[in-house]
Scaffold this active site. Structure first.
Site, PDB file in Angstrom:
ATOM      1  N   ASN A 195       0.877  -1.173   0.000  1.00 43.02           N
ATOM      2  CA  ASN A 195       0.000   0.000   0.000  1.00 43.02           C
ATOM      3  C   ASN A 195       0.913   1.221   0.000  1.00 43.02           C
ATOM      4  O   ASN A 195       1.454   1.602   1.039  1.00 43.02           O
ATOM      5  CB  ASN A 195      -0.873  -0.041   1.259  1.00 43.02           C
ATOM      6  CG  ASN A 195      -1.874   1.099   1.307  1.00 43.02           C
ATOM      7  OD1 ASN A 195      -1.838   1.997   0.460  1.00 43.02           O
ATOM      8  ND2 ASN A 195      -2.748   1.073   2.294  1.00 43.02           N
ATOM      9  N   ARG A 230      -2.482  -2.192  -3.523  1.00 46.93           N
ATOM     10  CA  ARG A 230      -3.700  -1.404  -3.328  1.00 46.93           C
ATOM     11  C   ARG A 230      -3.628  -0.191  -4.257  1.00 46.93           C
ATOM     12  O   ARG A 230      -2.637   0.542  -4.250  1.00 46.93           O
ATOM     13  CB  ARG A 230      -3.784  -0.930  -1.880  1.00 46.93           C
ATOM     14  CG  ARG A 230      -4.976  -0.044  -1.685  1.00 46.93           C
ATOM     15  CD  ARG A 230      -4.962   0.629  -0.356  1.00 46.93           C
ATOM     16  NE  ARG A 230      -6.162   1.446  -0.241  1.00 46.93           N
ATOM     17  CZ  ARG A 230      -6.234   2.553   0.469  1.00 46.93           C
ATOM     18  NH1 ARG A 230      -5.188   2.979   1.141  1.00 46.93           N
ATOM     19  NH2 ARG A 230      -7.339   3.239   0.529  1.00 46.93           N
ATOM     20  N   HIS A 260     -13.274   2.511  -0.032  1.00 47.72           N
ATOM     21  CA  HIS A 260     -13.277   1.453   0.999  1.00 47.72           C
ATOM     22  C   HIS A 260     -13.848   0.148   0.450  1.00 47.72           C
ATOM     23  O   HIS A 260     -14.317  -0.699   1.217  1.00 47.72           O
ATOM     24  CB  HIS A 260     -14.125   1.840   2.243  1.00 47.72           C
ATOM     25  CG  HIS A 260     -13.537   2.925   3.085  1.00 47.72           C
ATOM     26  ND1 HIS A 260     -14.326   3.842   3.750  1.00 47.72           N
ATOM     27  CD2 HIS A 260     -12.263   3.224   3.409  1.00 47.72           C
ATOM     28  CE1 HIS A 260     -13.553   4.669   4.430  1.00 47.72           C
ATOM     29  NE2 HIS A 260     -12.298   4.326   4.245  1.00 47.72           N
ATOM     30  N   ARG A 277     -12.720  15.130   7.870  1.00 48.23           N
ATOM     31  CA  ARG A 277     -13.426  15.465   6.619  1.00 48.23           C
ATOM     32  C   ARG A 277     -14.888  15.775   6.907  1.00 48.23           C
ATOM     33  O   ARG A 277     -15.503  15.152   7.775  1.00 48.23           O
ATOM     34  CB  ARG A 277     -13.343  14.286   5.638  1.00 48.23           C
ATOM     35  CG  ARG A 277     -12.013  14.180   4.950  1.00 48.23           C
ATOM     36  CD  ARG A 277     -11.962  12.947   4.073  1.00 48.23           C
ATOM     37  NE  ARG A 277     -10.994  12.000   4.568  1.00 48.23           N
ATOM     38  CZ  ARG A 277     -10.945  10.719   4.213  1.00 48.23           C
ATOM     39  NH1 ARG A 277     -11.817  10.238   3.359  1.00 48.23           N
ATOM     40  NH2 ARG A 277     -10.027   9.934   4.711  1.00 48.23           N
ATOM     41  N   GLU A 305      -8.192  -5.662   4.933  1.00 47.50           N
ATOM     42  CA  GLU A 305      -8.029  -5.330   3.516  1.00 47.50           C
ATOM     43  C   GLU A 305      -6.814  -6.049   2.917  1.00 47.50           C
ATOM     44  O   GLU A 305      -6.838  -6.462   1.762  1.00 47.50           O
ATOM     45  CB  GLU A 305      -7.899  -3.812   3.354  1.00 47.50           C
ATOM     46  CG  GLU A 305      -9.225  -3.104   3.590  1.00 47.50           C
ATOM     47  CD  GLU A 305      -9.089  -1.627   3.955  1.00 47.50           C
ATOM     48  OE1 GLU A 305      -8.738  -1.350   5.118  1.00 47.50           O
ATOM     49  OE2 GLU A 305      -9.323  -0.784   3.098  1.00 47.50           O
TER      50      GLU A 305
END
Ligand code: ADP
Length: 399
Positions: free
Chosen positions: A7, A91, A180, A241, A384
């Site tokens: 990643n 990823r 996601h 956010r 993940e």
């Protein structure tokens, strides 16, 4: 198969070496400050010593070289030769409309990932650098790209089209993509197993609540709607956010405070969410603690967050015409009993009720449904990396 999962960020690179057959993590680590000076923390899972030192990493290629060196080293290694690594799973944040599933990386795929850069200008370039570095250092090893957006490509147009002039979709690709996806796919598959039903037969609402949060409606194993949108800024309030806003607020605040678009973007991405409301922290542990001490804005931040997630759960049950289970995952979803309780508080009318004792669980898979509740509430740790490793192994094996 032994799969190296990568990643890559602009100055960092997270990795795990996994056995995709049983999910065992052989080693994991994090390279930081790539291009600045360089630091690497590598943790082998076989009892050997942790490596945690400054290492010069002018580019991602040196970072990967060092990771490979550590993976086979006498003091910190977990394999005897780099040849034991069967494949690398990367990823990749944005696959646009081009990728609805994971793919073997070739030149055409690299070009397509490059074409998606305008849609994810911060993330895709870093992911590309990570892939290029691995291809340089590990020539001949199969590489697979796993996209955050791919799982949501099954959404119907009514869920992904924004009510804007249609040419902005046709010409500029402005639509809901959702993110996601790897996490939502993993936990919904696990949920079906916990329910003992084929995934094709269940309606699930997956709440990935972490620093970034998104809710997804997954009907029969397919994502049919999700709260993040064209970018990961949309949906529920997050750590820093803003989530969904009235778009007219931007012009109003920019005019009033003389903000540039880029300053406004910083406010929306870095200074909003529960951090913005509370003025205390983006970390839910800090909010839980300060709210318990009576800080009204921490309380309000938690209320706004939970209220928002609750509303999405109601909306997605309506979107699917029902729901069999609600899933909580990621940092807050897995570890926040109070947050889960507050989100579910008003959902009794639709058959959602938490068992107070089971809801105390942190970080493990638990069925937290109250006795007699019609809809299951499941707490499921996301993974993940394992999903990426399993996809990579399946593609390499030609399945
Ligand atoms: P990211 O989106 O960066 O992957 P994570 O999924 O790791 O984020 O989630 C990070 C969030 O999880 C933080 O806000 C953190 O406070 C929260 N979290 C972690 N552990 C706990 C806990 N024990 N109780 C409440 N929140 C927690």
């Amino acid at each position: 198969m032994k799969i190296l999962v990568i990643n890559a960020g602009s100055s960092s690179l997270k990795y795990q070496l996994l056995n995709s057959d049983n999910g065992d993590v052989l080693a994991k680590g994090l390279c930081e400050r790539i291009g600045i000076d360089g630091h690497l923390k590598h943790t082998p899972n076989n009892g050997k010593e942790v490596f945690n030192e400054d290492v010069a990493m002018p580019t991602h290629a040196e970072a990967i070289e060092k990771v490979l060196e550590l993976l086979v080293s006498a003091d910190h290694g977990v394999i005897s030769s780099a040849k034991e690594i069967d494949a690398v799973g990367h990823r990749v944040v944005h696959g646009g409309e081009k990728f609805a599933s994971s793919v073997m990386i070739d030149e055409q795929v690299m070009d397509a990932i490059r074409e998606c850069i305008p849609l994810a200008p911060l993330h895709n370039p870093a992911n590309i650098i990570g892939i290029e570095a691995c291809r340089k250092v590990m020539p001949g090893v199969p590489m697979v790209a796993v996209f955050d957006t791919a799982f949501h490509q099954t959404m119907p147009p009514k869920a992904y089209i924004y009510p804007l002039p249609y040419e902005y979709y046709e010409e500029d690709k402005v639509r809901r993509y959702g993110f996601h996806g790897t996490s939502h796919r993993f936990v919904t598959q696990e949920a079906a197993k916990m329910l003992g039903k084929p995934i094709e037969e269940v309606k699930l609402i997956s709440c990935h609540l972490g620093n970034g949060s998104s809710v997804a409606a997954v009907d029969g194993g397919k994502s049919v709607d999700t709260s993040m949108g064209f970018t990961p800024l949309a949906g529920v309030a997050m750590g820093t956010r803003c989530g969904d806003l009235d778009p007219a607020i931007l012009e109003y605040l920019m005019n009033k405070h003389g903000l540039t678009m880029s300053e406004m973007q910083t406010v929306l991405n870095k200074k909003s969410g529960v951090q913005g409301i509370s003025g205390v922290s983006s970390d839910f542990r800090d909010l839980d603690a300060t709210a318990a001490e009576g800080n009204p804005r921490s309380r309000l931040a938690l209320d706004v967050f939970c209220y928002g997630v609750s509303k999405y759960i109601g909306a997605y049950a309506a979107a699917m015409g029902g729901v069999d289970a609600v899933i909580f995952t990621a940092g807050v979803g897995e570890n926040g009993p109070d947050t889960r309780a507050l989100i579910c508080e008003k959902l009794g009318f639709m058959g959602i009720a938490l068992d107070a004792e089971a809801n105390k669980a942190r970080g493990k898979a638990v069925d937290a449904t109250a006795a007699g509740a019609k809809v299951k509430t499941l707490i499921i740790p996301t993974n993940e990396e394992l999903m990426i490793a399993m996809d990579t192994a399946a593609i390499v094996a030609g399945k």
